[in-house]
Design a protein around this motif. Structure first.
Motif, PDB file in Angstrom:
ATOM      1  N   CYS A  76       0.845  -1.199   0.000  1.00 22.61           N
ATOM      2  CA  CYS A  76       0.000   0.000   0.000  1.00 22.61           C
ATOM      3  C   CYS A  76       0.881   1.250   0.000  1.00 22.61           C
ATOM      4  O   CYS A  76       1.912   1.278   0.650  1.00 22.61           O
ATOM      5  CB  CYS A  76      -0.861  -0.023   1.256  1.00 22.61           C
ATOM      6  SG  CYS A  76      -1.845   1.455   1.502  1.00 22.61           S
ATOM      7  N   SER A  77       0.451   2.271  -0.724  1.00 18.39           N
ATOM      8  CA  SER A  77       1.217   3.519  -0.826  1.00 18.39           C
ATOM      9  C   SER A  77       0.463   4.714  -0.257  1.00 18.39           C
ATOM     10  O   SER A  77       0.900   5.846  -0.432  1.00 18.39           O
ATOM     11  CB  SER A  77       1.502   3.835  -2.301  1.00 18.39           C
ATOM     12  OG  SER A  77       2.426   2.932  -2.831  1.00 18.39           O
ATOM     13  N   GLU A  83       4.252   2.787   3.467  1.00 20.04           N
ATOM     14  CA  GLU A  83       5.399   2.329   2.678  1.00 20.04           C
ATOM     15  C   GLU A  83       6.585   1.962   3.574  1.00 20.04           C
ATOM     16  O   GLU A  83       7.293   0.995   3.309  1.00 20.04           O
ATOM     17  CB  GLU A  83       5.806   3.408   1.660  1.00 20.04           C
ATOM     18  CG  GLU A  83       4.776   3.591   0.559  1.00 20.04           C
ATOM     19  CD  GLU A  83       5.343   4.257  -0.689  1.00 20.04           C
ATOM     20  OE1 GLU A  83       6.515   4.678  -0.664  1.00 20.04           O
ATOM     21  OE2 GLU A  83       4.609   4.346  -1.689  1.00 20.04           O
ATOM     22  N   CYS A 110       0.231  -1.492  -4.786  1.00 22.67           N
ATOM     23  CA  CYS A 110       0.355  -0.063  -5.082  1.00 22.67           C
ATOM     24  C   CYS A 110       1.788   0.456  -5.016  1.00 22.67           C
ATOM     25  O   CYS A 110       2.179   1.322  -5.789  1.00 22.67           O
ATOM     26  CB  CYS A 110      -0.580   0.720  -4.173  1.00 22.67           C
ATOM     27  SG  CYS A 110      -2.312   0.382  -4.589  1.00 22.67           S
ATOM     28  N   MET A 111       2.611  -0.089  -4.098  1.00 22.33           N
ATOM     29  CA  MET A 111       4.013   0.341  -4.058  1.00 22.33           C
ATOM     30  C   MET A 111       4.767  -0.148  -5.275  1.00 22.33           C
ATOM     31  O   MET A 111       5.669   0.534  -5.772  1.00 22.33           O
ATOM     32  CB  MET A 111       4.684  -0.239  -2.816  1.00 22.33           C
ATOM     33  CG  MET A 111       4.899   0.753  -1.718  1.00 22.33           C
ATOM     34  SD  MET A 111       5.588  -0.095  -0.288  1.00 22.33           S
ATOM     35  CE  MET A 111       7.303   0.359  -0.447  1.00 22.33           C
ATOM     36  N   GLU A 113       3.500  -0.447  -8.179  1.00 22.13           N
ATOM     37  CA  GLU A 113       3.102   0.449  -9.264  1.00 22.13           C
ATOM     38  C   GLU A 113       3.762   1.811  -9.130  1.00 22.13           C
ATOM     39  O   GLU A 113       4.210   2.410 -10.098  1.00 22.13           O
ATOM     40  CB  GLU A 113       1.569   0.600  -9.238  1.00 22.13           C
ATOM     41  CG  GLU A 113       0.988   1.234 -10.466  1.00 22.13           C
ATOM     42  CD  GLU A 113       1.285   0.423 -11.726  1.00 22.13           C
ATOM     43  OE1 GLU A 113       1.048  -0.794 -11.723  1.00 22.13           O
ATOM     44  OE2 GLU A 113       1.764   1.027 -12.704  1.00 22.13           O
ATOM     45  N   ARG A 114       3.818   2.323  -7.902  1.00 23.18           N
ATOM     46  CA  ARG A 114       4.357   3.669  -7.689  1.00 23.18           C
ATOM     47  C   ARG A 114       5.863   3.716  -7.917  1.00 23.18           C
ATOM     48  O   ARG A 114       6.386   4.632  -8.531  1.00 23.18           O
ATOM     49  CB  ARG A 114       4.029   4.159  -6.275  1.00 23.18           C
ATOM     50  CG  ARG A 114       4.207   5.671  -6.115  1.00 23.18           C
ATOM     51  CD  ARG A 114       3.865   6.139  -4.731  1.00 23.18           C
ATOM     52  NE  ARG A 114       4.962   5.969  -3.793  1.00 23.18           N
ATOM     53  CZ  ARG A 114       6.069   6.704  -3.770  1.00 23.18           C
ATOM     54  NH1 ARG A 114       6.243   7.665  -4.646  1.00 23.18           N
ATOM     55  NH2 ARG A 114       7.012   6.476  -2.879  1.00 23.18           N
ATOM     56  N   LYS A 116       7.748   1.241  -9.346  1.00 23.03           N
ATOM     57  CA  LYS A 116       8.130   0.481 -10.545  1.00 23.03           C
ATOM     58  C   LYS A 116       9.409  -0.333 -10.286  1.00 23.03           C
ATOM     59  O   LYS A 116       9.472  -1.025  -9.280  1.00 23.03           O
ATOM     60  CB  LYS A 116       8.236   1.426 -11.740  1.00 23.03           C
ATOM     61  CG  LYS A 116       6.977   2.309 -11.874  1.00 23.03           C
ATOM     62  CD  LYS A 116       6.644   2.663 -13.265  1.00 23.03           C
ATOM     63  CE  LYS A 116       5.226   3.143 -13.488  1.00 23.03           C
ATOM     64  NZ  LYS A 116       4.474   3.803 -12.476  1.00 23.03           N
ATOM     65  N   GLY A 131       2.560  -4.891 -10.781  1.00 18.72           N
ATOM     66  CA  GLY A 131       1.511  -3.924 -10.483  1.00 18.72           C
ATOM     67  C   GLY A 131       0.124  -4.560 -10.473  1.00 18.72           C
ATOM     68  O   GLY A 131      -0.061  -5.686 -10.934  1.00 18.72           O
ATOM     69  N   VAL A 154       4.468  -3.518 -14.678  1.00 17.72           N
ATOM     70  CA  VAL A 154       3.638  -2.539 -13.953  1.00 17.72           C
ATOM     71  C   VAL A 154       2.701  -1.829 -14.935  1.00 17.72           C
ATOM     72  O   VAL A 154       2.268  -0.715 -14.693  1.00 17.72           O
ATOM     73  CB  VAL A 154       4.501  -1.508 -13.196  1.00 17.72           C
ATOM     74  CG1 VAL A 154       5.176  -2.156 -12.008  1.00 17.72           C
ATOM     75  CG2 VAL A 154       5.534  -0.859 -14.107  1.00 17.72           C
ATOM     76  N   THR A 197      -1.725   4.642  -8.750  1.00 16.54           N
ATOM     77  CA  THR A 197      -1.301   3.256  -8.514  1.00 16.54           C
ATOM     78  C   THR A 197      -2.298   2.247  -9.064  1.00 16.54           C
ATOM     79  O   THR A 197      -1.945   1.091  -9.285  1.00 16.54           O
ATOM     80  CB  THR A 197      -1.111   2.967  -7.012  1.00 16.54           C
ATOM     81  OG1 THR A 197      -2.358   3.149  -6.345  1.00 16.54           O
ATOM     82  CG2 THR A 197      -0.076   3.900  -6.394  1.00 16.54           C
ATOM     83  N   ARG A 198      -3.539   2.672  -9.237  1.00 15.32           N
ATOM     84  CA  ARG A 198      -4.580   1.733  -9.658  1.00 15.32           C
ATOM     85  C   ARG A 198      -5.155   2.044 -11.032  1.00 15.32           C
ATOM     86  O   ARG A 198      -5.974   1.277 -11.549  1.00 15.32           O
ATOM     87  CB  ARG A 198      -5.718   1.752  -8.634  1.00 15.32           C
ATOM     88  CG  ARG A 198      -5.299   1.217  -7.290  1.00 15.32           C
ATOM     89  CD  ARG A 198      -5.773  -0.190  -7.173  1.00 15.32           C
ATOM     90  NE  ARG A 198      -5.084  -0.895  -6.137  1.00 15.32           N
ATOM     91  CZ  ARG A 198      -5.282  -2.189  -5.901  1.00 15.32           C
ATOM     92  NH1 ARG A 198      -6.128  -2.873  -6.617  1.00 15.32           N
ATOM     93  NH2 ARG A 198      -4.619  -2.794  -4.959  1.00 15.32           N
TER      94      ARG A 198
END
Ligand code: SAH
Ligand code: SF4
Ligand code: F3S
Length: 472
Positions: A76-77, A83, A110-111, A113-114, A116, A131, A154, A197-198
């Motif tokens: 989760c971000s 984080e 989400c982390m 994705e954020r 990468k 991701g 991602v 992130t989503r």
């Protein structure tokens, strides 16, 4: 998401939990995976999709990371602290690699994705970065990582909803399950990292949602929670039958599956929840009288900076509307203390709106700037940390009083309660929830009832967080 009132829990939506299905026979799989989830219910639900994909790829679940061939952390971000928690955990989990160098460690969610490739290339914390829209490619990525290649996917999608994947229920009580109805978010609240992130919002095929809920009901489940970042903008075009399905209609379709199956949903955006939805809740006894309606702030100026697109007055009118259509509705909220430029008066406006709304509970946070968000680019994070924390503390204290008052108003009333297990403190007591989503604890006595049954319980006492009662 369904717990409350300790300061610690308010810091994160949920603590990390190691999840492995009880029923899976690891023997039938050649390899083992271990998964731990952080963040919101969407992540917990996604981990169940991931488990299903991994089963197909020949991995069985284990609860013990020391024996896993693959360790996954679904991350989760939403706030900086979320984080940090994950980073610490990854460092701990890496120790498993010292014992068994073949173990792969992957970061999902989400982390992933954020950040990468950063966690893999620069920090060398993990072997695999995937991701939220790329879970179908996990088996291929694992194979790449096994040969020592960098395995990163991602890519966000405009279509992926994992509609056809039957989630493997992890750590389940066999009574309540999450069902994802949409992914992504188009709202662009200025503080929020989720749209990044989503990705874009997309709704899942209504028929696949109803099928999943029906299967859960057939398997003895008694409660489903329909999940999305903004469930009220659910919208499905059924091209075969040339019809559309709105969230109100979807709720009705799920409610009609079985009158003994409770239906909940999360989260509603105050700008989007319609009268149709409220009337549908009022119409069906099994749609729970409970709405999570995050306000974020009670000040119109701050709400505007947050890009929430409603005013204080508009929110108040929504609360009034809920109370007039569903008189015994539970309402809860999310609140952010100390957003950029928030004055003392505006903080007081948040407190007075909490009083007005009489929230049964809230998730409360102090503002945490997230890189790349609108707020990070446009506004200075100018409220000193000690002021943010003091304001949050005042908000938490007020919510504790409101929760207690709400519970006291229930004294003497009788509620239909779904028993979800033994109380935490004593095996002589049951624990369950009311339609309004309050936890209630009551003696088992000599009644012939069980986990998963509905019972009528009269409230005889309460604490800040819990109702106490007896079966009638
Ligand atoms: N989609 C949901 C909430 C998603 S995030 C909604 O719109 O209501 C859950 C909560 O985390 C938010 O409601 C908000 O209160 C909080 N949150 C999000 N970003 C934050 C940030 N940068 N700092 C502090 N809290 C934040
Ligand atoms: Fe974030 Fe706003 Fe979307 Fe909720 S509605 S996920 S707070 S951008
Ligand atoms: Fe966190 Fe992502 Fe959910 S940032 S709150 S896990 S959508």
């Amino acid at each position: 998401m369904l717990d409350l009132i300790s300061q610690k829990k308010h810091d994160e939506n949920r603590q990390g939990e190691a999840f492995a299905p009880e029923a899976v026979d690891v023997q039938q799989f050649s390899k083992k995976f271990y998964i731990e989830s952080y963040g919101c219910a969407m992540n917990f639900s996604d981990s169940e999709v991931v488990a299903s994909i991994l089963h197909e790829g020949g991995f069985g679940a284990t609860r013990n990371f020391e024996e896993a061939d693959l360790i996954l952390v679904n991350t989760c971000s939403i706030r900086e602290k979320a984080e940090q928690t994950v980073r610490q955990r990854l460092t701990e989990l890496r120790k498993a690699k010292q014992r068994n160098p073949g173990t792969l460690i992957g970061v999902l969610g989400c982390m992933a994705e954020r950040l990468k490739g950063k966690l893999l290339e620069e920090e060398k914390l993990v072997d695999l970065v995937v991701g939220p829209d790329a879970y179908r490619t996990l088996p291929g990525l694992i194979a790449e990582a096994e040969t020592g290649q960098k395995a990163v996917n991602v890519l966000l999608s405009r279509e992926e909803t994992y509609a056809d994947i039957a989630p493997v229920r992890l750590n389940t009580d066999g009574i309540a399950a999450f069902v994802s109805i949409m992914r992504g978010c188009n709202n662009m609240c200025s503080f929020c990292v989720v749209p990044f992130t989503r990705g874009r919002e997309r709704s899942r095929d209504a028929a696949s949602i109803v099928n999943e809920c029906r299967q859960l009901s057939d398997n003895g489940y008694k409660e489903v929670t329909l999940l999305g970042q903004n469930v009220d903008s659910y919208y499905w075009v059924d091209e075969k039958n040339d019809t559309i399905v709105t969230f109100a209609q979807l709720l009705e379709m799920v409610a009609l599956i079985n009158p003994d199956l409770r239906v909940r949903f999360s989260t509603s955006h105050p700008k989007d929840i319609t009268d149709d939805v409220l009337h549908t809740i009022a119409k069906y006894e099994n749609i729970c009288n409970y709405i999570h309606l995050p306000v974020q702030s009670g000040s119109t100026r701050v709400l505007q900076l947050m890009n929430r697109t409603y005013t204080r007055e508009w929110y108040i009118a929504k609360v009034d509307r809920i109370r007039s259509i569903i008189p015994d509705c539970g309402i809860s909220s999310d609140i952010i203390a100390g957003f950029c430029t928030e004055t003392e008066e505006e903080h007081q406006e948040t407190m007075s709106l909490m009083e007005y709304s009489q929230y049964d509970m809230s998730y409360m946070f102090f503002y945490s700037e997230r890189p790349g968000t609108l707020a990070a680019r446009r506004y200075e994070d100018d409220i000193p940390e000690e002021v943010k924390k003091r304001r949050l503390d005042e908000i938490v204290k007020l919510q504790n009083r409101l929760s207690h008052e709400s519970n006291q108003r229930d004294m003497g009333k009788t509620f239909k309660v779904l028993i979800d297990g033994d109380s935490k403190k004593s095996a002589n007591d049951w624990k369950g929830r009311t339609s309004q989503n309050k936890t209630i604890v009551f003696p088992k006595g000599s009644h012939d009832v069980n986990k998963g049954d509905y019972v009528m319980v009269k409230v005889t006492d309460c604490t800040v967080a819990t109702l106490l009662g007896e079966i009638v």
